[in-house]
Design a protein around this motif. Structure first.
Motif, PDB file in Angstrom:
ATOM      1  N   GLU A 114     -58.284  -6.362 -21.597  1.00  0.00           N
ATOM      2  CA  GLU A 114     -58.678  -6.241 -20.191  1.00  0.00           C
ATOM      3  C   GLU A 114     -57.930  -5.108 -19.503  1.00  0.00           C
ATOM      4  N   ARG A 115     -56.651  -4.927 -19.854  1.00  0.00           N
ATOM      5  CA  ARG A 115     -55.872  -3.844 -19.236  1.00  0.00           C
ATOM      6  C   ARG A 115     -56.403  -2.479 -19.670  1.00  0.00           C
ATOM      7  N   VAL A 116     -56.810  -2.364 -20.927  1.00  0.00           N
ATOM      8  CA  VAL A 116     -57.377  -1.094 -21.405  1.00  0.00           C
ATOM      9  C   VAL A 116     -58.692  -0.816 -20.682  1.00  0.00           C
ATOM     10  N   PHE A 117     -59.550  -1.831 -20.622  1.00  0.00           N
ATOM     11  CA  PHE A 117     -60.835  -1.682 -19.921  1.00  0.00           C
ATOM     12  C   PHE A 117     -60.618  -1.349 -18.453  1.00  0.00           C
ATOM     13  N   SER A 118     -59.685  -2.048 -17.807  1.00  0.00           N
ATOM     14  CA  SER A 118     -59.422  -1.818 -16.391  1.00  0.00           C
ATOM     15  C   SER A 118     -58.912  -0.404 -16.139  1.00  0.00           C
ATOM     16  N   ALA A 119     -58.078   0.094 -17.050  1.00  0.00           N
ATOM     17  CA  ALA A 119     -57.577   1.472 -16.903  1.00  0.00           C
ATOM     18  C   ALA A 119     -58.723   2.472 -16.947  1.00  0.00           C
ATOM     19  N   GLY A 120     -59.663   2.259 -17.877  1.00  0.00           N
ATOM     20  CA  GLY A 120     -60.805   3.167 -17.977  1.00  0.00           C
ATOM     21  C   GLY A 120     -61.716   3.073 -16.765  1.00  0.00           C
ATOM     22  N   MET A 121     -61.992   1.849 -16.322  1.00  0.00           N
ATOM     23  CA  MET A 121     -62.886   1.677 -15.177  1.00  0.00           C
ATOM     24  C   MET A 121     -62.256   2.200 -13.891  1.00  0.00           C
ATOM     25  N   THR A 122     -60.947   1.989 -13.737  1.00  0.00           N
ATOM     26  CA  THR A 122     -60.270   2.489 -12.535  1.00  0.00           C
ATOM     27  C   THR A 122     -60.385   4.004 -12.453  1.00  0.00           C
ATOM     28  N   GLU A 123     -60.140   4.685 -13.571  1.00  0.00           N
ATOM     29  CA  GLU A 123     -60.252   6.149 -13.572  1.00  0.00           C
ATOM     30  C   GLU A 123     -61.707   6.584 -13.395  1.00  0.00           C
ATOM     31  N   TRP A 124     -62.632   5.805 -13.933  1.00  0.00           N
ATOM     32  CA  TRP A 124     -64.062   6.106 -13.770  1.00  0.00           C
ATOM     33  C   TRP A 124     -64.445   6.085 -12.288  1.00  0.00           C
ATOM     34  N   ARG A 125     -63.974   5.099 -11.560  1.00  0.00           N
ATOM     35  CA  ARG A 125     -64.293   5.009 -10.141  1.00  0.00           C
ATOM     36  C   ARG A 125     -63.589   6.104  -9.338  1.00  0.00           C
ATOM     37  N   ARG A 126     -62.358   6.408  -9.724  1.00  0.00           N
ATOM     38  CA  ARG A 126     -61.636   7.470  -9.011  1.00  0.00           C
ATOM     39  C   ARG A 126     -62.267   8.835  -9.234  1.00  0.00           C
ATOM     40  N   SER A 127     -62.992   8.985 -10.325  1.00  0.00           N
ATOM     41  CA  SER A 127     -63.563  10.291 -10.678  1.00  0.00           C
ATOM     42  C   SER A 127     -64.863  10.575  -9.938  1.00  0.00           C
ATOM     43  N   HIS A 128     -65.344   9.623  -9.149  1.00  0.00           N
ATOM     44  CA  HIS A 128     -66.568   9.845  -8.381  1.00  0.00           C
ATOM     45  C   HIS A 128     -66.257  10.442  -7.010  1.00  0.00           C
ATOM     46  N   ARG A 129     -67.035  11.453  -6.650  1.00  0.00           N
ATOM     47  CA  ARG A 129     -66.927  11.991  -5.302  1.00  0.00           C
ATOM     48  C   ARG A 129     -67.625  11.046  -4.322  1.00  0.00           C
ATOM     49  N   GLU A 130     -67.373  11.272  -3.040  1.00  0.00           N
ATOM     50  CA  GLU A 130     -68.033  10.463  -2.018  1.00  0.00           C
ATOM     51  C   GLU A 130     -69.541  10.644  -2.077  1.00  0.00           C
ATOM     52  N   SER A 131     -69.968  11.817  -2.518  1.00  0.00           N
ATOM     53  CA  SER A 131     -71.405  12.093  -2.619  1.00  0.00           C
ATOM     54  C   SER A 131     -72.041  11.371  -3.802  1.00  0.00           C
ATOM     55  N   ILE A 167     -66.249  14.181 -10.616  1.00  0.00           N
ATOM     56  CA  ILE A 167     -65.302  15.293 -10.653  1.00  0.00           C
ATOM     57  C   ILE A 167     -65.259  15.826 -12.083  1.00  0.00           C
ATOM     58  N   PRO A 168     -65.254  17.146 -12.285  1.00  0.00           N
ATOM     59  CA  PRO A 168     -65.213  17.691 -13.652  1.00  0.00           C
ATOM     60  C   PRO A 168     -64.000  17.177 -14.436  1.00  0.00           C
ATOM     61  N   GLY A 169     -64.205  16.971 -15.729  1.00  0.00           N
ATOM     62  CA  GLY A 169     -63.122  16.490 -16.594  1.00  0.00           C
ATOM     63  C   GLY A 169     -62.914  14.993 -16.539  1.00  0.00           C
ATOM     64  N   ALA A 170     -63.897  14.252 -16.002  1.00  0.00           N
ATOM     65  CA  ALA A 170     -63.747  12.802 -15.847  1.00  0.00           C
ATOM     66  C   ALA A 170     -63.574  12.115 -17.193  1.00  0.00           C
ATOM     67  N   THR A 171     -64.355  12.530 -18.177  1.00  0.00           N
ATOM     68  CA  THR A 171     -64.294  11.866 -19.486  1.00  0.00           C
ATOM     69  C   THR A 171     -62.909  11.984 -20.115  1.00  0.00           C
TER      70      THR A 171
END
Length: 222
Positions: free
Chosen positions: A79-96, A100-104
Motif C-alpha cells: 500500500e505504501r508503494v502504491f500510495s507513493a506512486g499515486m501521490t506523485e501521479w496526482r502532484r504531476s497534474h496541472r490545474e488544467s 507536467i513533463p517527466g511525470a513517469t
C-alpha cells in the motif's frame, strides 16, 4: 575433589574468562532467536498483505477510489508503494488537467524510494544474524583455548595426568565451543533463509511497481 559434570556445573567451575565467553554466546543466541522468530512472523504477514493488496488492485476498482480507501497513512508495504506512486501521479497534474513533463520518471523514482525503505525494514536485524553466524564459533574457540590453558596449568600444579584431573578442565573448555556452534548454526541457516525471503518480498514489490508504472504510462500516452 569431585567435579560436577552437568552443564551448570561446567559453567560454574570454569574460569571467569570462560564464563564471560559462555554468557556472551548465550545472550547472542537468545537475541538471534528473537530476531528469527520476529522476522518469520513479519515475512509471513508481509506475504499475506501482498496477496490481499494484489487482489484489491486487480479487482477492477478505480485506482483513485483504491487510493482514497487506503488513505494518507497506508498500513502495509504494498500500500505504501502504491500510495507513493499515486501521490506523485496526482502532484504531476496541472490545474488544467495536463501532466507536467517527466511525470513517469518521477512516479517511478517515488515508488523506488518507497521500495527501498520497505527493503531496509525487512532486512533490519539480519546483519546481526550474519555476525553471530560468523563470529560465534571463534568466540567459542577462544573460550576453549583459554579453558585448555587453565586445564594444563592445573595438571602442572598437581603434577598428575590422571583422567579424573584432566577431563573436567577439557570438558569445561569444549563446552564453550559447543555453545559457539549452538549459536552460530541456527543463525547461519536462518540468515540465508530470511535473506532469500526478504529478497522475494522486495522483488514482488518491484514487480508491482513496474506493472503500476506501465499502467500509468499508458494513461500518459493516452
Amino acid at each position: 575433589m569431585e567435579h560436577d559434570l552437568s552443564l551448570w556445573g561446567l559453567f560454574a567451575q570454569s574460569s571467569l574468562t570462560v564464563k564471560l565467553v559462555m554468557i556472551a554466546l548465550v545472550v547472542a543466541s537468545v537475541w538471534a532467536w528473537a530476531i528469527i522468530v520476529r522476522k518469520l512472523l513479519r515475512y509471513r504477514a508481509a506475504k499475506a498483505e501482498a496477496a490481499r493488496f494484489d487482489e484489491k488492485f486487480w479487482s477492477g476498482e478505480p485506482l483513485d477510489e483504491l487510493y482514497e480507501t487506503i488513505g494518507p497513512n497506508p498500513g502495509t508495504g504494498p500500500e505504501r508503494v502504491f500510495s507513493a506512486g499515486m501521490t506523485e501521479w496526482r502532484r504531476s497534474h496541472r490545474e488544467s488537467g495536463g501532466l507536467i513533463p517527466g511525470a513517469t520518471a518521477r512516479i517511478d523514482r517515488s515508488m523506488d524510494v518507497a521500495i527501498a525503505k520497505e527493503a531496509e525494514d525487512l532486512e533490519k536485524g539480519l546483519p546481526f544474524l550474519a555476525t553471530v553466524g560468523s563470529t560465534a564459533p571463534f568466540i567459542g574457540l577462544f573460550g576453549t583455548v583459554w579453558g585448555i590453558m587453565n586445564a594444563f596449568t592445573e595438571i602442572a600444579a598437581q603434577q598428575n595426568t590422571n583422567l579424573a584431573v584432566v577431563a573436567p578442565g577439557i570438558a569445561e573448555a569444549l563446552f564453550a565451543t559447543a555453545l559457539g556452534l549452538l549459536a552460530a548454526i541456527p543463525a547461519v541457516i536462518f540468515y540465508n533463509k530470511l535473506t532469500s525471503d526478504a529478497g522475494r518480498i522486495t522483488a514482488g514489490m518491484e514487480g508491482f511497481a513496474d506493472e503500476f508504472g506501465t499502467l500509468l504510462s499508458r494513461e500518459v500516452d493516452a
